[in-house]
Each structure stands twice: as C-alpha cells, then as structure tokens.
Write an enzyme that holds these catalytic residues in place. Structure first.
Site, PDB file in Angstrom:
ATOM      1  N   CYS A 165       2.164 -61.447 -91.223  1.00  0.00           N
ATOM      2  CA  CYS A 165       1.081 -60.822 -91.992  1.00  0.00           C
ATOM      3  C   CYS A 165       1.580 -60.041 -93.199  1.00  0.00           C
ATOM      4  O   CYS A 165       0.777 -59.536 -93.985  1.00  0.00           O
ATOM      5  CB  CYS A 165       0.268 -59.912 -91.073  1.00  0.00           C
ATOM      6  SG  CYS A 165      -0.346 -60.781 -89.623  1.00  0.00           S
ATOM      7  N   HIS A 305      -2.704 -51.123 -93.492  1.00  0.00           N
ATOM      8  CA  HIS A 305      -2.719 -52.380 -92.746  1.00  0.00           C
ATOM      9  C   HIS A 305      -3.945 -52.405 -91.845  1.00  0.00           C
ATOM     10  O   HIS A 305      -4.640 -53.413 -91.782  1.00  0.00           O
ATOM     11  CB  HIS A 305      -1.420 -52.521 -91.951  1.00  0.00           C
ATOM     12  CG  HIS A 305      -1.254 -53.837 -91.289  1.00  0.00           C
ATOM     13  ND1 HIS A 305      -1.270 -55.026 -91.980  1.00  0.00           N
ATOM     14  CD2 HIS A 305      -1.067 -54.169 -89.975  1.00  0.00           C
ATOM     15  CE1 HIS A 305      -1.090 -56.038 -91.135  1.00  0.00           C
ATOM     16  NE2 HIS A 305      -0.974 -55.541 -89.916  1.00  0.00           N
ATOM     17  N   GLU A 316       0.233 -46.319 -87.658  1.00  0.00           N
ATOM     18  CA  GLU A 316       0.210 -46.224 -89.119  1.00  0.00           C
ATOM     19  C   GLU A 316      -0.251 -44.839 -89.575  1.00  0.00           C
ATOM     20  O   GLU A 316       0.260 -44.301 -90.559  1.00  0.00           O
ATOM     21  CB  GLU A 316      -0.692 -47.306 -89.705  1.00  0.00           C
ATOM     22  CG  GLU A 316      -0.601 -47.417 -91.216  1.00  0.00           C
ATOM     23  CD  GLU A 316      -1.300 -48.648 -91.766  1.00  0.00           C
ATOM     24  OE1 GLU A 316      -1.144 -48.914 -92.975  1.00  0.00           O
ATOM     25  OE2 GLU A 316      -2.019 -49.341 -91.006  1.00  0.00           O
ATOM     26  N   LYS A 337      -9.783 -54.501 -94.230  1.00  0.00           N
ATOM     27  CA  LYS A 337      -9.911 -55.499 -93.165  1.00  0.00           C
ATOM     28  C   LYS A 337     -11.178 -55.278 -92.349  1.00  0.00           C
ATOM     29  O   LYS A 337     -11.625 -56.189 -91.638  1.00  0.00           O
ATOM     30  CB  LYS A 337      -8.694 -55.454 -92.241  1.00  0.00           C
ATOM     31  CG  LYS A 337      -7.422 -56.027 -92.850  1.00  0.00           C
ATOM     32  CD  LYS A 337      -6.299 -56.049 -91.824  1.00  0.00           C
ATOM     33  CE  LYS A 337      -5.006 -56.617 -92.399  1.00  0.00           C
ATOM     34  NZ  LYS A 337      -4.340 -55.667 -93.327  1.00  0.00           N
ATOM     35  N   HIS A 342      -8.810 -60.044 -90.877  1.00  0.00           N
ATOM     36  CA  HIS A 342      -7.361 -60.083 -91.122  1.00  0.00           C
ATOM     37  C   HIS A 342      -6.960 -61.475 -91.585  1.00  0.00           C
ATOM     38  O   HIS A 342      -6.988 -62.430 -90.805  1.00  0.00           O
ATOM     39  CB  HIS A 342      -6.627 -59.703 -89.841  1.00  0.00           C
ATOM     40  CG  HIS A 342      -5.161 -59.466 -90.019  1.00  0.00           C
ATOM     41  ND1 HIS A 342      -4.501 -59.681 -91.213  1.00  0.00           N
ATOM     42  CD2 HIS A 342      -4.201 -59.028 -89.143  1.00  0.00           C
ATOM     43  CE1 HIS A 342      -3.239 -59.394 -91.073  1.00  0.00           C
ATOM     44  NE2 HIS A 342      -3.027 -58.994 -89.832  1.00  0.00           N
ATOM     45  N   PHE A 403       3.942 -59.491 -87.361  1.00  0.00           N
ATOM     46  CA  PHE A 403       4.618 -59.742 -86.098  1.00  0.00           C
ATOM     47  C   PHE A 403       6.106 -59.973 -86.368  1.00  0.00           C
ATOM     48  O   PHE A 403       6.485 -60.629 -87.337  1.00  0.00           O
ATOM     49  CB  PHE A 403       4.046 -60.980 -85.410  1.00  0.00           C
ATOM     50  CG  PHE A 403       2.729 -60.765 -84.718  1.00  0.00           C
ATOM     51  CD1 PHE A 403       2.154 -59.520 -84.620  1.00  0.00           C
ATOM     52  CD2 PHE A 403       2.057 -61.836 -84.140  1.00  0.00           C
ATOM     53  CE1 PHE A 403       0.938 -59.328 -83.967  1.00  0.00           C
ATOM     54  CE2 PHE A 403       0.844 -61.667 -83.488  1.00  0.00           C
ATOM     55  CZ  PHE A 403       0.284 -60.415 -83.398  1.00  0.00           C
TER      56      PHE A 403
END
Length: 417
Positions: A165, A305, A316, A337, A342, A403
């Site tokens: 991502c 994110h 975060e 998002k 996403h 990831f």
C-alpha cells in the site's frame, strides 16, 4: 550538491468518488462515500459484500477497444488518469526532450483480475493448457509504466515500484529524487490498482482485514471511530506530473504545488500488523521532514494512512504525537480513505493529490463516519471529523504504509518563486 526543485504541473484522478480530478476533489470536500454493494461479481457468499468501486468507467473514451483488450483493468486505470494528467499539464509532447521524460508508477498487486480469469478458464476446461497470449504482459506489475511511456513516447526512466500500500508514494519519492538529481525533467508518477474481484475480496477476507458492515457500506470506513472493523477495499488510479521547476517555468506551466521531501522506513516488526508504538511511522515522518529541510511546525495538514483498522489507527496517532509534539494539536488530520476506501498500491497517488489540492485551495477534506469515541485515541487532535474545514495550508504531509512494514511519507507545500 544543490538539489533541483520539483513541482506538480498536472494531475489526473479515477476514483470511487469521481472519474476526473475536479469531480474527485469536489466529492472529497463534500464528504461523499464511494462504498456500495459490489457489482463486479456475485459477492453473496463472501463475508464482505461491498467495496469502493470505480463507477461508470468507459475506457473507450480514451483508448481504442482493440488496444484496451490487451490491458488489465489496473493498466486501463493507469492510462486513463495519466492521459488526464498530461492534458492538465499542458505539456506539448512535440516540444519536450522525450529522452528526459519518464514514468515511475506504483501498484501493489497489478493484474490480479487477469490472473484470476486465466486460472478460472483453465480450471473450467478439459485440462488442455490454453492461455491468452496476452496473459503475462497484461498481468505483470511493471506493464502500466510501459504502456504510459509508449502512449507519450517518453524514453526516460521507466519502472514500477511495488511496496504494497506504499507503492504509489514510493513511486512519487523516486520521481522526486530522479528529477532532483538531474536524471529527468518530467515524470508521470502515481499508481493504480484493480483488486475488487473474487481473489481480492476473498484474500483480504481471509486475513480478516476488511470491514463486514454489509448493512451499511457507506458508513463502513470509519477511521478513528471505536466501532471500526477493518478497511473498505477500493480501486482506481491517480497520476501526477512532476517537473523540474525551471523546465516548468520555461514553458509557462501552471504550478499546483512544490514537492519538497520524502521519507522511507521499515517497521521490521510484523507481516501485516503495524508496530504498536508506531515506530516505523514515526521514523518515516521524521525522515520526510529532514529530507525537506522542514520543522514539524511547518506542517499544517497530515493526510494519514488511516485505514479504519483497530490497530493501525492507534499506532499512527501515537506516531504523530511523537513527531509533532505540542504542534500535533495545531494540525488538521484526516483520512480520505473514509470516502475512497483503500486503493492499496494506488492509495498514495490519490492521497497525494488530495494534499496538493488542500495546499492549493486551503481546504482540509474530512474524515467521515465518525460517531463513537475510542478510549485509546486522543481526540484533542483535530481529525477533521465529518466536515471539511477551511484553513491556510502552507504544507501537507501524506502517509502511506504497506504490508511487510513498508512506510512512506511525502511532503508538498505552496509554491513560492
């Protein structure tokens, strides 16, 4: 060695909330959700039956049908937004040095739909190996950059970054550095993804990564809300034209914003979970600020994110407080998002566009769907809940994490001659 300055001179967006830059930005500011029941396949037996799909997409508006059939959907999306971005930039292809124009693209998965289709076709057959001759060139992740370069004749640096991502932001940072170092004058950069299919939904369901709020898809992506239960899968593409400042000025280009720094780091912690103390996220924001030669107090907006996962949103937030200290409470923070879902490897592209527009327009797009406070999140921070806010945005920082523990941050600011 002094680094050359890099500016954004064109943008294009194909997203679940708009098939053009202007439509995307308007719906972001208005807080429109792109989530709805899946239409691309029958998802009735899946735990998650909704996604943020691109809507009313007609590739033949820009690409001939015969040529489009040779492209996986993720490459079609890439071509669509790149054409808009080039047109928006006003670049005259006949007047630029094509050897110094490149394409650096990002995608986390690439041609998943093509791979799935070929496997299904083989399984449904009699065992005879019959495959589409375009199977491999449609599927491979690098092909999007290749198609964009062939469309415009760009013969400069050409490749695709793959970091889950974080892919599109990696592409933007690479593009920034290539231009700063004099390796290119113009680069088409961004990312695309098209994973709303059986394999994509099934795979992320198996990871328990997706929201299962099937009774209310539009409110399922709810970053920083106590009741968040996973991300909403999105698809689409975003393209930005990064250009060396003097090159842009020489041709009289409009300048949206300046790209001033990028950061890279790794969590080195877990395959899919973030570091619980936000260590990698903290490091990557510090690295971006250092690269830009900026202080935390210079940033007005952080596009996080913010995937709406139980662990990620907390980590975060912890990282932001560590990096920005008391200034964290002067920032606007938002997760777009909550509206787009996403977009995986394309997320950084459309979120960078959101940051550029925030800097240009002095508007912070909201984090929608917030209802219930989580005792593990500090709500003295301004998450721009549910409604856009006007404020001066001198500079914006955009986070994307992938990831494998891949972390990227990029900073854009108002252009000052």
């Amino acid at each position: 060695m002094s680094k050359r300055r890099v500016v954004v001179t064109g943008m294009g967006a194909l997203t679940p909330i708009g098939n053009s830059l202007d439509e995307f930005w308007k719906n972001l500011v208005d807080g429109v959700s792109g989530a709805a029941p899946i239409t691309k396949f029958d998802a009735g037996l899946f735990k998650t039956q909704f996604a943020c799909e691109v809507k009313n997409f007609n590739v033949e508006e820009l690409i001939e049908r015969k040529e489009a059939r040779k492209l996986d959907l993720f490459s079609q999306y890439a071509m669509f937004s790149s054409i808009e971005a080039i047109n928006d930039s006003g670049i005259d292809i006949e007047k630029v040095n094509l050897d110094r124009c490149g394409v650096v693209w990002g995608s986390g998965i690439g041609g998943l739909g093509t791979f799935q289709e070929e496997c299904f076709n083989y399984a449904a057959g009699d065992g005879t190996p019959k495959f589409n001759p375009f199977f491999i060139p449609k599927m491979i992740v690098d092909i999007a950059a290749g198609h964009i370069s062939m469309k415009f004749g760009f013969r400069g640096p050409n490749y695709v970054t793959v970091s889950a991502c974080a892919s599109a932001t990696n592409a933007l940072i690479d593009s920034l550095m290539l231009i700063q170092l004099g390796k290119a004058d113009v680069i088409v950069s961004g990312g695309s993804e098209a994973a709303v299919n059986i394999a994509g939904i099934g795979g992320f369901n198996a990871l328990r990564a997706l929201s299962t709020r099937n009774d209310s898809p539009a409110t399922a992506s709810r970053p920083f809300d106590k009741t968040r239960d996973g991300f909403v899968l999105g698809e689409g593409s975003g393209a930005l034209i990064l250009e060396e400042l003097e090159h842009a000025k020489a041709r009289g280009a409009k300048i949206y914003a300046e790209v001033v720094g990028g950061g890279l780091s790794a969590d080195a912690y877990h395959m899919t979970a973030p570091h619980p103390e936000g260590l990698g996220a903290k490091n990557v924001m510090i690295n971006a600020l250092d690269d830009a030669g900026m202080k935390p107090e210079d940033i007005d907006y952080v596009n996080v994110h913010g995937t709406s996962t139980p662990l990620g949103d907390i980590a975060e937030t912890i990282a932001i407080k560590k990096v920005f200290g008391d200034h964290a409470y002067n920032l606007n923070i938002s997760s777009t998002k909550s509206m787009t879902g996403h977009l995986l490897g394309a997320a950084g592209a459309i979120e960078a566009i959101a940051c550029v527009k925030a800097v240009q327009e002095d508007i912070i797009p909201p984090t929608i769907n917030f209802e219930v406070e989580d005792e593990d999140i500090d709500y003295k921070l301004n998450f721009t809940f549910n409604k856009a806010q006007k404020r001066e945005v001198r500079a914006a920082l955009c986070n994307t994490f992938g990831f494998g523990g891949h972390n990227t941050s990029i900073i854009v600011k108002k252009y000052n001659a």
